[in-house]
Design an enzyme around this catalytic site. Structure first.
Site, PDB file in Angstrom:
ATOM      1  N   GLU A  70       0.826  -1.207   0.000  1.00 34.62           N
ATOM      2  CA  GLU A  70       0.000   0.000   0.000  1.00 34.62           C
ATOM      3  C   GLU A  70       0.865   1.263   0.000  1.00 34.62           C
ATOM      4  OE1 GLU A  70      -4.291  -0.531   1.882  1.00 34.62           O
ATOM      5  OE2 GLU A  70      -3.034   0.634   3.211  1.00 34.62           O
ATOM      6  N   HIS A  73       7.233 -26.730  -1.178  1.00 35.19           N
ATOM      7  CA  HIS A  73       6.544 -27.858  -1.809  1.00 35.19           C
ATOM      8  C   HIS A  73       5.385 -27.386  -2.687  1.00 35.19           C
ATOM      9  CE1 HIS A  73       8.741 -30.858   0.663  1.00 35.19           C
ATOM     10  NE2 HIS A  73       8.909 -29.773   1.404  1.00 35.19           N
ATOM     11  N   LYS A  82     -14.324   0.350  -3.879  1.00 36.21           N
ATOM     12  CA  LYS A  82     -15.431   0.783  -3.006  1.00 36.21           C
ATOM     13  C   LYS A  82     -16.451   1.555  -3.823  1.00 36.21           C
ATOM     14  CE  LYS A  82     -12.394   1.327   0.990  1.00 36.21           C
ATOM     15  NZ  LYS A  82     -11.785   2.278   1.889  1.00 36.21           N
TER      16      LYS A  82
HETATM   17  O1  PA5 Z   1      -3.767   1.217   5.854  1.00 30.99           O
HETATM   18  C1  PA5 Z   1      -4.903   1.616   5.653  1.00 30.99           C
HETATM   19  O2  PA5 Z   1      -5.192   2.815   5.641  1.00 30.99           O
HETATM   20  C2  PA5 Z   1      -6.053   0.648   5.426  1.00 30.99           C
HETATM   21  O3  PA5 Z   1      -5.627  -0.667   5.388  1.00 30.99           O
HETATM   22  C3  PA5 Z   1      -7.056   0.770   6.539  1.00 30.99           C
HETATM   23  O4  PA5 Z   1      -6.429   0.470   7.746  1.00 30.99           O
HETATM   24  C4  PA5 Z   1      -8.230  -0.140   6.319  1.00 30.99           C
HETATM   25  O5  PA5 Z   1      -8.818   0.132   5.075  1.00 30.99           O
HETATM   26  C5  PA5 Z   1      -9.252   0.019   7.409  1.00 30.99           C
HETATM   27  O6  PA5 Z   1      -9.701   1.323   7.498  1.00 30.99           O
HETATM   28  P1  PA5 Z   1     -10.464   1.838   8.763  1.00 30.99           P
HETATM   29  O7  PA5 Z   1      -9.559   1.702   9.954  1.00 30.99           O
HETATM   30  O8  PA5 Z   1     -10.808   3.249   8.459  1.00 30.99           O
HETATM   31  O9  PA5 Z   1     -11.686   0.974   8.938  1.00 30.99           O
END
Ligand code: PA5
Length: 447
Positions: free
Chosen positions: A289, A310, A424
């Protein structure tokens, strides 16, 4: 105390010292930019000095809340997705018994993770499992509006209230969310839940050392002070004033950027301890990310070894040569098991009789890395003395700092994630969410 070390296994076959030296100024500047807050995404640098700024009062509050949950619950469900659960899960699984659900003697609550998928069967089976159990919930969401987590929380809240009564439910539901915004905050305030705040300047994937990770880890019975201490020691060890050759975060960032430039587009994180499986998952999110944007970024993959030798071993040894491997090696296991004798010796393994299983594992590790190097896969090796809270704290902070440096060196903003909104938007348009009418028409015309 020792420090985690970083070694390269015959990396000189793939990268000359000059290439690394050439990258050194850029990497050092990237670390300084983090420290001085001059890098892209500098409004999300709250994690940088988090370990050294966590107060004893904050830890005491977390421990007192965990003690209350442990007293009142035989099961604690952690509802969260992505950065809101992966770090806690990584630490709890690394430290916990591999067969928790079998070995649990009742001295610790069972910790379950939910709110990280939209699987109807998963949720049905979770609710069925929780029937009759004295369960509590930690509802973790920074935005407070994430669909997966909100859905699980709706189900869990209702079941908890029905099973345990409204008053007890209010004592065993805890929220970890934004200070002011979002549904999780509104519900927590309305119901009077104990709550903790996720700081505005800490993004989800960098939040394991906030209550997002610390509360579930404390609930599982692990030492959050030692975890934070390990991270704080690594904070010092990776600061810009630490010379490049001694700074493992800067060196890791330089090595992986140099390998990327040399065409190694995929990094495989490998462990030889199944307890680190979820650490792999946390790392994948952290690096994927943070770096995968603007058409760039190493693809972070992960394997559990020797298990995956494996299944994926053939590809790693012999597939497209666009990969490099980083192995997490744990020096000391917690238990001792000796290779047993067998009178018939049909498998021919009596030559190992009486030797530690870990000795065999270590030779598998060394043999694998040498084979991979021979097969054209550069190998890095991170050595941890043991799987303990302290060294996991070091490992977490090391990866976070190195990620910040590496992303800055690559030239991306490591602290945003604009790409995660795309699915989303489509999902809400397809589901007909109010406010998505235009997107809904547009997407239907494409089907
Ligand atoms: O790193 C990030 O920003 C995402 O992985 C969020 O943690 C994830 O989408 C969850 O978001 P939230 O804590 O707003 O529910």
């Amino acid at each position: 105390m020792k420090t985690i070390t970083l070694e390269s296994v015959k990396a000189e076959q793939f990268l000359s010292a000059e290439v690394i030296k050439a990258l050194q100024p850029k990497v050092e500047a990237a670390n300084v930019a983090l420290e001085e807050g001059t890098c892209p995404g500098n409004d999300f640098l709250g994690w940088l000095h988090l370990p050294s700024s966590i107060t004893p009062e904050h830890l005491a509050d977390l421990k007192a809340t965990a003690a209350e949950l442990r007293k009142n619950c035989d099961t604690i469900v952690v509802a969260g997705i992505g950065g809101s659960y992966l770090g806690a899960r990584a630490v709890i699984e690394a430290l916990g018994n591999s067969f928790e659900w079998l070995a649990n003697d009742g001295s610790n609550p069972v910790i379950l993770f939910a709110g990280n998928n939209i699987g109807e069967d998963y949720l049905a089976e979770l609710c069925a499992y929780l029937k009759g159990r004295k369960f509590g919930v930690i509802n973790i969401s920074k935005s407070g509006t994430t669909t997966e987590t909100a859905l699980a929380f709706r189900l869990l809240k209702k079941q908890c209230e029905e099973q345990r009564g409204i008053e007890m439910a209010r004592r065993v539901i805890v929220a970890v969310t934004d200070a002011k915004r979002g549904a999780a905050r509104t519900t927590a305030d309305k119901e009077g839940y104990k709550s903790f705040v996720i700081p505005d300047n800490v993004g989800g994937r960098f939040s394991v050392l906030t209550p997002v990770g610390l509360l579930p880890i404390a609930c599982a019975g692990f030492d959050i002070e030692a975890l934070v201490q390990g991270a704080a020691d690594m904070e010092k060890a990776t600061a810009p004033e630490v010379p490049f050759d001694e700074n493992i975060a800067a060196r890791y960032a330089a090595l992986r950027n140099a390998l990327y430039e040399a065409g190694k587009k995929i990094e495989i994180l490998a462990n030889f301890q199944p307890k680190l499986h979820s650490m792999n998952e946390w790392w994948k999110q952290l690096y994927g990310e943070s770096e995968g944007k603007d058409g760039k970024g190493i693809f972070p993959a992960a394997v559990d070894l020797t298990t995956d030798l494996h299944s994926m071993g053939q590809w790693i040894q012999d597939g497209e040569r666009t990969i490099f491997e980083t192995v997490i090696s744990v020096e000391q296991p917690r238990h001792k098991v000796l290779f047993p004798h067998d009178d018939e010796n049909l498998d021919g393994l009596n030559f190992l009789e009486g030797r530690r299983v870990d000795e065999v594992n270590k030779m598998a590790e060394l043999g694998t890395q040498l084979a991979h190097v021979d097969g054209g896969v550069p190998c890095l090796r991170l050595v941890m003395p043991e799987l303990s809270e302290y060294y996991l704290g070091q490992l977490i902070y090391f990866f976070e700092r190195a990620c910040g440096i590496s992303g800055n060196t690559l030239g991306v903003n490591p602290f945003n994630q604009p790409g995660v909104e795309a699915y989303k938007k489509n999902m809400f348009a397809l589901l007909g969410k109010p406010g998505y009418e235009a997107e809904s028409e547009a997407i239907k015309s494409r089907l």
